[in-house]
Scaffold this motif. Structure first.
Motif, mmCIF file in Angstrom:
data_model
loop_
_atom_site.group_PDB
_atom_site.id
_atom_site.type_symbol
_atom_site.label_atom_id
_atom_site.label_comp_id
_atom_site.label_asym_id
_atom_site.label_seq_id
_atom_site.Cartn_x
_atom_site.Cartn_y
_atom_site.Cartn_z
ATOM 1 N N THR A 227 0.849 -1.179 0.000
ATOM 2 C CA THR A 227 0.000 0.000 0.000
ATOM 3 C C THR A 227 0.888 1.233 0.000
ATOM 4 N N ARG A 228 0.355 2.316 -0.504
ATOM 5 C CA ARG A 228 1.123 3.562 -0.588
ATOM 6 C C ARG A 228 0.623 4.537 0.467
ATOM 7 N N LEU A 229 1.565 5.084 1.247
ATOM 8 C CA LEU A 229 1.250 6.063 2.284
ATOM 9 C C LEU A 229 1.803 7.418 1.871
ATOM 10 N N ASP A 230 0.981 8.446 2.031
ATOM 11 C CA ASP A 230 1.430 9.794 1.660
ATOM 12 C C ASP A 230 2.583 10.260 2.536
ATOM 13 N N GLN A 231 2.540 9.893 3.820
ATOM 14 C CA GLN A 231 3.614 10.316 4.707
ATOM 15 C C GLN A 231 3.800 9.314 5.840
ATOM 16 N N VAL A 232 5.059 9.201 6.291
ATOM 17 C CA VAL A 232 5.426 8.330 7.405
ATOM 18 C C VAL A 232 6.368 9.120 8.306
ATOM 19 N N ARG A 233 6.084 9.119 9.611
ATOM 20 C CA ARG A 233 6.903 9.879 10.556
ATOM 21 C C ARG A 233 8.165 9.102 10.915
ATOM 22 N N VAL A 234 9.278 9.850 11.050
ATOM 23 C CA VAL A 234 10.556 9.261 11.452
ATOM 24 C C VAL A 234 10.628 9.253 12.975
ATOM 25 N N GLN A 235 11.000 8.102 13.541
ATOM 26 C CA GLN A 235 11.086 7.961 14.991
ATOM 27 C C GLN A 235 12.484 7.479 15.364
ATOM 28 N N LEU A 236 13.107 8.172 16.332
ATOM 29 C CA LEU A 236 14.461 7.824 16.753
ATOM 30 C C LEU A 236 14.443 6.622 17.690
ATOM 31 N N ALA A 237 15.516 5.835 17.618
ATOM 32 C CA ALA A 237 15.688 4.703 18.525
ATOM 33 C C ALA A 237 17.150 4.638 18.932
ATOM 34 N N GLY A 238 17.382 4.288 20.196
ATOM 35 C CA GLY A 238 18.746 4.198 20.700
ATOM 36 C C GLY A 238 18.728 4.008 22.199
ATOM 37 N N PRO A 239 19.903 3.876 22.813
ATOM 38 C CA PRO A 239 19.972 3.694 24.267
ATOM 39 C C PRO A 239 19.312 4.867 24.994
ATOM 40 N N PRO A 240 18.383 4.605 25.924
ATOM 41 C CA PRO A 240 17.677 5.696 26.609
ATOM 42 C C PRO A 240 18.610 6.646 27.350
ATOM 43 N N GLU A 241 19.694 6.111 27.915
ATOM 44 C CA GLU A 241 20.582 6.968 28.694
ATOM 45 C C GLU A 241 21.269 8.029 27.843
ATOM 46 N N ASP A 242 21.332 7.793 26.508
ATOM 47 C CA ASP A 242 21.989 8.774 25.642
ATOM 48 C C ASP A 242 21.233 10.091 25.601
ATOM 49 N N ARG A 244 20.153 11.769 27.935
ATOM 50 C CA ARG A 244 20.570 12.691 28.995
ATOM 51 C C ARG A 244 21.837 13.442 28.603
ATOM 52 N N GLU A 245 22.524 12.928 27.555
ATOM 53 C CA GLU A 245 23.774 13.555 27.132
ATOM 54 C C GLU A 245 23.651 14.294 25.805
ATOM 55 N N PHE A 246 22.680 13.879 24.959
ATOM 56 C CA PHE A 246 22.588 14.469 23.625
ATOM 57 C C PHE A 246 21.152 14.885 23.323
ATOM 58 N N ARG A 247 21.055 15.973 22.591
ATOM 59 C CA ARG A 247 19.767 16.382 22.043
ATOM 60 C C ARG A 247 19.830 16.162 20.532
ATOM 61 N N VAL A 248 18.878 15.389 20.026
ATOM 62 C CA VAL A 248 18.872 15.053 18.599
ATOM 63 C C VAL A 248 17.615 15.634 17.971
ATOM 64 N N ASP A 249 17.814 16.490 16.999
ATOM 65 C CA ASP A 249 16.694 17.043 16.233
ATOM 66 C C ASP A 249 16.695 16.412 14.842
ATOM 67 N N VAL A 250 15.555 15.868 14.462
ATOM 68 C CA VAL A 250 15.400 15.295 13.121
ATOM 69 C C VAL A 250 14.911 16.402 12.200
ATOM 70 N N LEU A 251 15.748 16.789 11.251
ATOM 71 C CA LEU A 251 15.409 17.906 10.362
ATOM 72 C C LEU A 251 14.472 17.482 9.235
ATOM 73 N N ASP A 252 14.393 16.179 8.980
ATOM 74 C CA ASP A 252 13.447 15.645 7.979
ATOM 75 C C ASP A 252 12.528 14.660 8.695
ATOM 76 N N PRO A 253 11.581 15.155 9.488
ATOM 77 C CA PRO A 253 10.792 14.256 10.342
ATOM 78 C C PRO A 253 9.721 13.461 9.599
ATOM 79 N N ILE A 254 9.430 13.837 8.348
ATOM 80 C CA ILE A 254 8.360 13.172 7.601
ATOM 81 C C ILE A 254 8.912 12.641 6.277
ATOM 82 N N LEU A 255 8.631 11.370 5.987
ATOM 83 C CA LEU A 255 8.951 10.781 4.686
ATOM 84 C C LEU A 255 7.701 10.822 3.819
ATOM 85 N N ARG A 256 7.874 11.180 2.547
ATOM 86 C CA ARG A 256 6.737 11.294 1.631
ATOM 87 C C ARG A 256 6.738 10.132 0.631
ATOM 88 N N ASP A 257 5.538 9.772 0.201
ATOM 89 C CA ASP A 257 5.350 8.771 -0.860
ATOM 90 C C ASP A 257 6.084 7.473 -0.519
#
Length: 342
Positions: A227-242, A244-257
């Motif tokens: 099936t084709r989705l117009d958009q899919v959100r990007v979700q970060l995954a990694g060690p939870p303790e990280d 507390r040390e890093f702030r990660v901003d996703v500049l392309d949070p949405i995938l199209r088509d």
């Protein structure tokens, strides 16, 4: 009585005159242009590939009208030109080849010219190699392996193609989706499937497969759909303790088509919005330390809500647009200053 004799005399003279006229007309010599389809043949055709197998030429013949008509009838069928093959090119003299044609010679015509007068043909010896058959059932998950009967076939191919194609020869028994859609999941199926060359091996290069059909035996577990989705959100995954040390901003949070592939019932639930699909981007501690600025997504996950309210993830295949590789997701990674935060 005299009149009756005169009538018979007149009839006889007329008949003889007509016979003489027809005979003279038939024996009147002339020229004629005839199109001839030549068929190049060898003594052992199963062991040789001849290219081209046929060729049309135009010949000029001379003879009586009767002989020309007979030659015309003889040449309506393909004329076999037998030759001794060699690997590579060979030139056939058309005039000499046609002059050796017994049926044409029996008509009494004389071949004056041929256009073209010579034809170049190419011959290659056929070699035979064994090949394993790969079963391909697009969009289907099976219970266990697919049984192929027979599992191995013989591939006959030109020797020069075999020299260029190093390694094993692969063939496949491919079942199209339309045929698979007619089969019921959960049941054991045995179907006949044509075998074709695989992995880029040309199907029109003088290749023959024996046997050309095999049987596939399998039990279908489920069908794979997309099936084709117009958009899919990007979700970060990694060690939870990280975090507390890093702030990660996703500049392309949405995938199209995005095209998602998965089990048929799961795709139906995605289309009805019962199930949400997210794109998982996994970041290791080292990547955060290096503050990478982009990375492709790791995989797609379908989030299924359970009756108790919890969610479980099922990995699905995904493709973004027409690209076979997912594009890199731009990131902004900053180390958190704990003293200032405190």
């Amino acid at each position: 009585m005299k009149n009756r004799v005169d009538i018979w005399t007149l009839l006889i003279v007329t008949a003889v005159t007509a016979l003489i006229w027809f005979w003279a007309a038939a024996e009147t010599r002339g020229d004629r242009s005839i199109s001839v389809r030549l068929q190049f043949v060898v003594a052992d055709p199963d062991d040789w590939l001849v290219t081209p197998p046929q060729r049309t030429v135009r010949i000029e013949v001379q003879g009586s009208r009767l002989a020309l008509d007979q030659a015309d009838r003889v040449l309506r069928q393909p004329v076999p030109i037998e030759f001794v093959p060699v690997v590579g090119a060979k030139t056939i003299d058309i005039l000499n080849a046609l002059r050796d044609h017994d049926e044409l010679e029996a008509t009494g015509v004389r071949i004056r010219s041929a256009e073209p007068s010579v034809v170049e043909i190419d011959s290659d010896r056929i070699v035979r190699v064994p090949a394993r058959v790969r079963a391909t059932l697009p969009g289907v998950q099976t219970v266990g392996e697919v049984e192929v009967r027979p599992a191995e076939v013989t591939v006959a191919m030109p020797s020069r193609l075999r020299e260029r194609w190093l390694g094993a020869i692969n063939v496949e028994a491919f079942v199209d989706r339309g045929r698979l859609d007619q089969l019921d999941p959960g049941r054991h199926h045995v179907i006949d499937v044509a075998v074709r060359p695989a992995d880029g091996l040309p199907s029109n290069g003088g290749i023959q497969i024996e046997p050309g059909t095999v049987q596939l035996a399998f039990t279908m577990r489920s069908r794979i759909r997309e099936t084709r989705l117009d958009q899919v959100r990007v979700q970060l995954a990694g060690p939870p303790e990280d975090y507390r040390e890093f702030r990660v901003d996703v500049l392309d949070p949405i995938l199209r088509d995005v095209t998602i592939r998965g089990e048929g019932d799961l795709i139906r639930r995605i289309e009805s919005e019962e199930v949400t699909v997210v794109a998982i981007l996994h970041l290791s501690n080292r990547e955060k330390e290096q503050r990478i600025d982009a990375k492709p997504i790791s995989y797609f996950l379908a989030l299924i809500r359970e009756p108790d309210g919890a969610s479980r993830g099922v990995q699905v295949e995904g493709q973004i647009g027409d690209s076979l590789r997912p594009p890199p997701i731009r990131l902004d990674i900053q180390r958190i200053d704990r003293e200032n935060d405190g």
